[in-house]
Scaffold this motif. Structure first.
Motif, mmCIF file in Angstrom:
data_model
loop_
_atom_site.group_PDB
_atom_site.id
_atom_site.type_symbol
_atom_site.label_atom_id
_atom_site.label_comp_id
_atom_site.label_asym_id
_atom_site.label_seq_id
_atom_site.Cartn_x
_atom_site.Cartn_y
_atom_site.Cartn_z
ATOM 1 N N ILE A 11 0.834 -1.061 0.428
ATOM 2 C CA ILE A 11 -0.219 -0.112 -0.343
ATOM 3 C C ILE A 11 0.754 1.181 -0.003
ATOM 4 O O ILE A 11 0.627 2.343 -0.581
ATOM 5 C CB ILE A 11 -1.560 -0.091 1.018
ATOM 6 N N GLU A 12 1.748 1.256 1.224
ATOM 7 C CA GLU A 12 3.086 3.031 0.960
ATOM 8 C C GLU A 12 3.250 2.902 -0.204
ATOM 9 O O GLU A 12 3.327 3.973 -0.589
ATOM 10 C CB GLU A 12 4.273 2.174 2.112
ATOM 11 N N THR A 13 4.169 1.443 -1.225
ATOM 12 C CA THR A 13 4.668 2.050 -2.570
ATOM 13 C C THR A 13 3.207 2.551 -3.785
ATOM 14 O O THR A 13 3.459 3.258 -4.357
ATOM 15 C CB THR A 13 4.752 0.926 -3.223
ATOM 16 N N ARG A 16 1.851 6.472 -3.004
ATOM 17 C CA ARG A 16 3.489 7.050 -3.811
ATOM 18 C C ARG A 16 3.381 7.187 -4.958
ATOM 19 O O ARG A 16 3.898 7.976 -5.738
ATOM 20 C CB ARG A 16 5.103 6.466 -3.194
ATOM 21 N N ILE A 17 3.200 5.709 -5.842
ATOM 22 C CA ILE A 17 3.085 5.678 -6.919
ATOM 23 C C ILE A 17 1.466 6.229 -7.691
ATOM 24 O O ILE A 17 1.581 7.194 -8.792
ATOM 25 C CB ILE A 17 2.690 4.394 -7.267
ATOM 26 N N ALA A 18 0.306 6.507 -7.179
ATOM 27 C CA ALA A 18 -0.794 7.343 -7.061
ATOM 28 C C ALA A 18 -0.420 8.443 -7.121
ATOM 29 O O ALA A 18 -1.172 9.655 -8.178
ATOM 30 C CB ALA A 18 -1.624 6.973 -6.325
ATOM 31 N N ARG A 19 0.389 9.449 -6.314
ATOM 32 C CA ARG A 19 0.380 11.102 -6.204
ATOM 33 C C ARG A 19 1.462 10.816 -7.199
ATOM 34 O O ARG A 19 1.046 12.520 -7.807
ATOM 35 C CB ARG A 19 1.731 10.963 -5.111
ATOM 36 N N GLN A 20 2.319 10.418 -7.439
ATOM 37 C CA GLN A 20 3.247 10.890 -8.949
ATOM 38 C C GLN A 20 2.227 10.618 -10.606
ATOM 39 O O GLN A 20 2.415 12.093 -11.150
ATOM 40 C CB GLN A 20 4.111 9.524 -8.873
ATOM 41 N N SER A 21 1.419 9.570 -10.398
ATOM 42 C CA SER A 21 0.801 10.187 -11.817
ATOM 43 C C SER A 21 -0.378 10.646 -11.262
ATOM 44 O O SER A 21 -0.432 11.363 -12.262
ATOM 45 C CB SER A 21 -0.703 8.411 -11.584
ATOM 46 N N LEU A 41 -6.424 2.389 0.712
ATOM 47 C CA LEU A 41 -6.501 1.446 -0.236
ATOM 48 C C LEU A 41 -6.481 -0.156 0.488
ATOM 49 O O LEU A 41 -6.013 -1.779 -0.073
ATOM 50 C CB LEU A 41 -4.713 1.169 -1.217
ATOM 51 N N ARG A 42 -7.004 0.045 1.912
ATOM 52 C CA ARG A 42 -6.834 -1.833 2.616
ATOM 53 C C ARG A 42 -7.981 -2.578 1.852
ATOM 54 O O ARG A 42 -7.636 -3.545 1.514
ATOM 55 C CB ARG A 42 -7.184 -1.583 3.507
ATOM 56 N N PRO A 43 -8.998 -1.922 1.153
ATOM 57 C CA PRO A 43 -10.048 -2.258 0.967
ATOM 58 C C PRO A 43 -9.969 -3.601 -0.340
ATOM 59 O O PRO A 43 -10.029 -4.500 -0.280
ATOM 60 C CB PRO A 43 -11.602 -1.876 0.060
ATOM 61 N N TYR A 44 -9.202 -3.305 -1.417
ATOM 62 C CA TYR A 44 -8.700 -4.191 -2.337
ATOM 63 C C TYR A 44 -7.403 -4.563 -2.089
ATOM 64 O O TYR A 44 -7.013 -6.089 -2.412
ATOM 65 C CB TYR A 44 -7.407 -2.825 -3.583
ATOM 66 N N ALA A 45 -6.031 -4.796 -0.650
ATOM 67 C CA ALA A 45 -5.981 -5.580 -0.551
ATOM 68 C C ALA A 45 -6.559 -7.129 0.160
ATOM 69 O O ALA A 45 -6.514 -7.918 0.208
ATOM 70 C CB ALA A 45 -5.034 -5.210 0.879
ATOM 71 N N GLU A 46 -8.063 -6.510 0.723
ATOM 72 C CA GLU A 46 -8.690 -7.426 1.611
ATOM 73 C C GLU A 46 -9.666 -8.613 0.819
ATOM 74 O O GLU A 46 -9.777 -9.773 0.806
ATOM 75 C CB GLU A 46 -9.430 -6.686 2.092
ATOM 76 N N ASN A 47 -10.000 -8.097 -0.684
ATOM 77 C CA ASN A 47 -10.493 -8.701 -1.859
ATOM 78 C C ASN A 47 -9.755 -9.941 -2.335
ATOM 79 O O ASN A 47 -10.250 -10.580 -3.196
ATOM 80 C CB ASN A 47 -11.496 -7.662 -2.430
ATOM 81 N N LYS A 48 -8.572 -9.345 -2.560
ATOM 82 C CA LYS A 48 -7.315 -10.571 -3.298
ATOM 83 C C LYS A 48 -7.498 -10.224 -4.955
ATOM 84 O O LYS A 48 -8.007 -11.253 -5.140
ATOM 85 C CB LYS A 48 -7.903 -12.134 -2.466
#
Length: 325
Positions: A11-13, A16-21, A41-48
């Motif tokens: 998520i942290e990286t 950073r990519i989202a901010r750069q974009s 972005l945690r829900p996206y890590a949870e839904n696999k």
């Protein structure tokens, strides 16, 4: 390149990519606001359903999606998945290759989850990303656009148009008047169902429209001629992207003008009335989202708003899904 499941540790990286974009898009669209915090972005890590791309030990991209939902785009029988604007991104280098590999892996996950409609929201000026998705069978479907609250120059008009404008009353409707918009709302549905859009949305009944109006935070602005509503613009506080959650922002979620009043700059004058009203209330940005496959909307909104997203969509073979489930 190595593709792995998207997890909490990415998520942290990803942020950073989202901010750069996002900052890259702001260099093209100056009206976009500064954003301090990006959506969780945690829900996206949870839904696999997401993936992350790595070159050796460096994370170079991520592609995630919301869980599958029925009736994709509100007018089909397809189950869909959607990757919102903040839920995907890559580093600038090798963007096409990264998106290609990520979609190959993520698309397989989405198909196994039963989704035949795949949609991804990209930045409008990310030509490399869009071209890669086009190569993979996607097409442009939706656009988000934004503008400031400066009034639009109307310029000289035809005599018939000027007399029409002079005869019109522009006003914000009271909640008890919203039901009077229903006939135009039905005409909008019919317009969207016709070629080339072919979007057959269920039309509201008088009861369902009245219930929606009573429960929503929508506001309706209208042009009247001899008391008859001939055009409307609907605005709300929210919209389709995280930009819509920023302060002092309002979003257009519906609009229609009777065909006999088009070409007279009536819709433009109504839009200016909306802008003047909202600016007086302290709003500084106005957004709109629309279907790119609706030529009337495409031709009107992009005259006065600047696009910052292009959502692309693909419908895969439903037969291929059953083999993955």
């Amino acid at each position: 390149m190595r593709i792995v499941d998207f997890t909490y540790e990415h998520i942290e990286t990803a942020v950073r990519i989202a901010r750069q974009s996002y900052e890259a898009e702001r260099s093209f669209v100056s009206m976009l606001p500064a954003v301090e915090e990006f959506p969780d972005l945690r829900p996206y890590a949870e839904n696999k359903l997401g993936v992350a791309a790595f070159e050796e030990d460096e994370m170079v991209g991520y592609l995630c999606a919301v869980p599958p939902f029925s009736h994709a785009f509100g007018s089909t029988d397809a189950v869909g998945v959607f990757s919102p604007l903040h839920a995907n991104g890559t580093v600038p280098e090798n963007r096409a290759k990264i998106y290609a590999r990520m979609y190959q892996a993520a698309g397989d996950k989405w198909a196994k989850a039963g989704a035949s409609s795949h949609a991804v929201c990209l930045y409008a000026h990310d030509k490399t990303g869009q071209e890669q998705f086009f190569r993979q069978g996607f097409g442009l479907r939706c656009i988000d656009a934004i503008r400031g609250m400066d009034e639009i120059e109307t310029g000289p008009g035809l005599d018939s148009g000027m007399s029409c404008i002079a005869a019109c009353e522009f006003a914000e409707l009271r909640p008890e008047e919203y039901i009077n918009v229903l006939p135009l709302d039905h005409m909008l549905d019919a317009h969207m169902a016709a070629s080339p859009a072919f979007i057959l949305r269920p039309s509201a009944t008088m009861a369902s429209f009245a219930d929606m109006a009573a429960r929503s935070n929508s506001r309706y602005f209208a042009a009247r001629n001899q008391g008859r509503i001939i055009a409307f613009i609907k605005v709300e506080r929210g919209g389709e992207t995280f930009i819509c959650e920023t302060p002092n922002y309002m979003h257009i979620t519906g609009a229609y003008c009777l065909s006999e009043y088009r070409g007279k700059k009536l819709a433009l004058h109504l839009l200016n009335f909306v802008i003047r009203t909202l600016k007086g209330e302290g709003y500084t940005r106005l957004g709109v989202d629309f279907e790119s496959i609706n030529p009337t909307a495409y031709g009107f909104w992009l005259k006065y708003f600047t696009a910052y997203t292009h959502s692309v969509a693909r419908r895969i073979d439903e037969h291929a899904i059953t083999k993955r489930q």
